[in-house]
Design a protein around this motif. Sequence first.
Motif, PDB file in Angstrom:
ATOM      1  N   ASN A 139       7.577  -0.279   1.677  1.00 19.27           N
ATOM      2  CA  ASN A 139       8.943  -0.793   1.554  1.00 19.27           C
ATOM      3  C   ASN A 139       9.360  -1.729   2.682  1.00 19.27           C
ATOM      4  OD1 ASN A 139       9.498   0.629  -0.873  1.00 19.27           O
ATOM      5  ND2 ASN A 139       9.819   2.485   0.306  1.00 19.27           N
ATOM      6  N   ASN A 140       8.407  -2.231   3.439  1.00 21.41           N
ATOM      7  CA  ASN A 140       8.712  -3.259   4.434  1.00 21.41           C
ATOM      8  C   ASN A 140       8.453  -4.636   3.815  1.00 21.41           C
ATOM      9  OD1 ASN A 140       9.257  -1.743   7.034  1.00 21.41           O
ATOM     10  ND2 ASN A 140       7.290  -0.864   6.467  1.00 21.41           N
TER      11      ASN A 140
ATOM     12  N   ARG B 217       6.410 -14.613   1.028  1.00 23.61           N
ATOM     13  CA  ARG B 217       7.100 -13.381   1.400  1.00 23.61           C
ATOM     14  C   ARG B 217       6.568 -12.269   0.502  1.00 23.61           C
ATOM     15  NH1 ARG B 217      13.664 -12.522   2.051  1.00 23.61           N
ATOM     16  NH2 ARG B 217      13.680 -10.243   1.997  1.00 23.61           N
ATOM     17  N   PHE B 218       6.331 -11.092   1.078  1.00 23.20           N
ATOM     18  CA  PHE B 218       5.821  -9.994   0.255  1.00 23.20           C
ATOM     19  C   PHE B 218       6.341  -8.663   0.755  1.00 23.20           C
ATOM     20  CE2 PHE B 218       2.741 -10.246   3.678  1.00 23.20           C
ATOM     21  CZ  PHE B 218       2.352  -8.932   3.916  1.00 23.20           C
ATOM     22  N   ARG B 219       6.290  -7.648  -0.119  1.00 24.15           N
ATOM     23  CA  ARG B 219       6.721  -6.294   0.207  1.00 24.15           C
ATOM     24  C   ARG B 219       5.531  -5.343   0.102  1.00 24.15           C
ATOM     25  NH1 ARG B 219      11.814  -3.392  -2.714  1.00 24.15           N
ATOM     26  NH2 ARG B 219      12.755  -5.330  -1.942  1.00 24.15           N
ATOM     27  N   THR B 220       5.467  -4.370   1.004  1.00 20.30           N
ATOM     28  CA  THR B 220       4.372  -3.414   0.990  1.00 20.30           C
ATOM     29  C   THR B 220       4.696  -2.221   0.089  1.00 20.30           C
ATOM     30  OG1 THR B 220       5.281  -2.352   2.977  1.00 20.30           O
ATOM     31  CG2 THR B 220       3.573  -4.021   3.292  1.00 20.30           C
ATOM     32  N   THR B 221       3.649  -1.534  -0.344  1.00 17.22           N
ATOM     33  CA  THR B 221       3.797  -0.342  -1.179  1.00 17.22           C
ATOM     34  C   THR B 221       3.599   0.906  -0.328  1.00 17.22           C
ATOM     35  OG1 THR B 221       1.437  -0.115  -1.730  1.00 17.22           O
ATOM     36  CG2 THR B 221       2.746  -1.669  -3.038  1.00 17.22           C
ATOM     37  N   ASP B 222       3.792   2.076  -0.934  1.00 12.24           N
ATOM     38  CA  ASP B 222       3.622   3.336  -0.213  1.00 12.24           C
ATOM     39  C   ASP B 222       2.156   3.738  -0.058  1.00 12.24           C
ATOM     40  OD1 ASP B 222       6.309   3.898   0.319  1.00 12.24           O
ATOM     41  OD2 ASP B 222       6.604   4.666  -1.711  1.00 12.24           O
TER      42      ASP B 222
ATOM     43  N   TYR C  45      -3.513  -6.892   1.650  1.00 17.98           N
ATOM     44  CA  TYR C  45      -2.520  -7.868   1.214  1.00 17.98           C
ATOM     45  C   TYR C  45      -2.994  -9.258   1.596  1.00 17.98           C
ATOM     46  CZ  TYR C  45       0.529  -3.749   0.961  1.00 17.98           C
ATOM     47  OH  TYR C  45       1.071  -2.517   0.675  1.00 17.98           O
ATOM     48  N   PRO C  46      -3.127 -10.169   0.631  1.00 16.42           N
ATOM     49  CA  PRO C  46      -3.530 -11.545   0.973  1.00 16.42           C
ATOM     50  C   PRO C  46      -2.408 -12.263   1.715  1.00 16.42           C
ATOM     51  CG  PRO C  46      -2.974 -11.376  -1.359  1.00 16.42           C
ATOM     52  CD  PRO C  46      -2.933  -9.986  -0.818  1.00 16.42           C
TER      53      PRO C  46
ATOM     54  N   PRO D 122      13.863   4.198   1.785  1.00 18.93           N
ATOM     55  CA  PRO D 122      13.159   4.704   2.969  1.00 18.93           C
ATOM     56  C   PRO D 122      12.066   3.754   3.429  1.00 18.93           C
ATOM     57  CG  PRO D 122      12.453   5.860   0.981  1.00 18.93           C
ATOM     58  CD  PRO D 122      13.603   4.980   0.572  1.00 18.93           C
ATOM     59  N   LEU D 123      12.120   3.384   4.694  1.00 26.30           N
ATOM     60  CA  LEU D 123      11.107   2.515   5.286  1.00 26.30           C
ATOM     61  C   LEU D 123      10.114   3.366   6.069  1.00 26.30           C
ATOM     62  CD1 LEU D 123      13.499  -0.234   6.673  1.00 26.30           C
ATOM     63  CD2 LEU D 123      12.352  -0.188   4.465  1.00 26.30           C
ATOM     64  N   THR D 124       8.906   2.897   6.210  1.00 26.76           N
ATOM     65  CA  THR D 124       7.899   3.634   6.972  1.00 26.76           C
ATOM     66  C   THR D 124       7.281   2.720   8.015  1.00 26.76           C
ATOM     67  OG1 THR D 124       6.276   3.121   5.238  1.00 26.76           O
ATOM     68  CG2 THR D 124       7.337   5.271   5.143  1.00 26.76           C
ATOM     69  N   THR D 125       6.710   3.334   9.034  1.00 25.08           N
ATOM     70  CA  THR D 125       6.117   2.577  10.135  1.00 25.08           C
ATOM     71  C   THR D 125       4.923   1.758   9.650  1.00 25.08           C
ATOM     72  OG1 THR D 125       6.816   4.259  11.700  1.00 25.08           O
ATOM     73  CG2 THR D 125       5.066   2.764  12.418  1.00 25.08           C
TER      74      THR D 125
END
Length: 390
Positions: A80-81, A94-99, A105-106, A137-140
Motif C-alpha cells: 500500500n505504498n 508511478r506505482f503502488r505496492t501489494t501486500d 516491480y519493474p 494500512p501502510l507497511t514498512t
Amino acid sequence: MSRWWCVVVVLVLVPVLAADAATLRTVEVPASAAPGVWYEGRVDQVGGVSGAVRYDWPCVTLNLAVTGASTVSVVMDGGNNEFVVLLNGRNVSRFRTTDAEKVSYPLVSGLNTKQSYNISMVKITEASYFFVSFLMPLTTVQIRSLSLTGDDPQLLPRMVTASKRRIEVFSDSDSNGFGIDGPDDYECLLGLVKYENCYQGYASLLAQWLNAEVHIEAWSGKGVVKNAVSITNEDGDVMPVYWNRTIATEPKGIWNFQRWVPDAIIVLLGSNDYYSWPYPTDEEFISGYIAMLHRITAAYNSSGTPQPVLINLCGGALANNQAPCPNVQKAVSLFAAQQQPPAPKAQFILIGSDWLVYPQDFGCLDHRNAGGQVKLATRLAPLIRRIMNW
C-alpha cells in the motif's frame, strides 16, 4: 529472383536475432550495494552491505546509476505504498505496492544499453495515516535487491554529483504531500494513498530547486504538544517523540545523527495543536516548542560540523494555520535568547495569508494542492537562500 532474396534475408536475420536475445543477461544487485546504490532519507540497513534496506518516512529515495541495462526492477516488500520513478531526473511512472512479499516491480524498461542512466525511486506516501490508518494500512518498505537485465548490465559510481547542501524537514501533513491530488471534501479520506505525493510537496520542491539533499520526517495529524484529534490538551504521542527514529513506526530503532548532518532544519509544526478543542495553553505550547528545539539541536551537538540553522515556519491562508504563529514566534525568540555561540541560529518565517488563494490552492481536507505547494515553495525559496547564503 526477388523471392529468393527474401528467403536469403530471412535465413540470415533469424539466427542474428536469436543470437541477440541469447546475449541478454540478468544481474542481481544487493539493496545496499554502495557506491552504485545510494539512499536519500533515513534508512535501516539490515545485515550490512549484502542485506536488505528498510524505511517508512516519506520521500525516502533509492538511487542507482546503470549502464548496459535495458530493464531495471526492484524486489521488495511493503504493501500500500506508492512510488514515483525518475529517469535522469524526469518523472516517468508511478506505482503502488501489494501486500505480498518479495515482489519484483519493474522500474524502467526499453533503455538503450549503450547509454548510462540515473534512476530514482521516491516513496511518496508517509509512514502511517494516524487515527484513520484503518482506512489504508501502510507497511514498512523493505528493499531486498535490484535486478538489471541487458547486454552487459552493471552499476556505475554515483553519476550525479552529491550536493553539498542538505535540508532536513520536521513537520506534519503540511510537508509530506498529504491530499495534494484530492478533492477538498471528506471523500478524499477514501483515497489517502492515491491523493498523497511527497515528491510534489513544497519541501521536496525546495530541495530540488535549491540543489539540496533532503530528509523529511513528517507525519500527518501530529502536533507539538497535542495531536489533531485529541480529547485532551496534551498528548504523549506527539511529533517530538519521533525525532530520533530511523523507522517512524518502530520506537527501538534510533537514528545515528552522525551519518548525515543537515545545513538547515525546517520545522513546520503547531497547526494540529489548535485543530480541535481543548487547545493547549500558551505556556504549554511555548514550553513544548522550546523543548522540541532543544531536542533537535542536541542531536547534532557532537557532530563535529557547524550546527544546522533552524528555520521555523508558521502561517498560511487558513485560520487554523495562523493560530499557533504568535506562540511559535515567541518560542523561537526565547530559544534563541537561551543560546550561546556557536549554538545554531534560529529563524522564523511567517507564511503570509495572501501567499495562497482559498479554495483554488487547496485539496484534501484544506491541505495545499499541487499548485498551492508550488506557490509556497516559490515564496520560501528566496527567503531560505538569503538565510543560508545560498
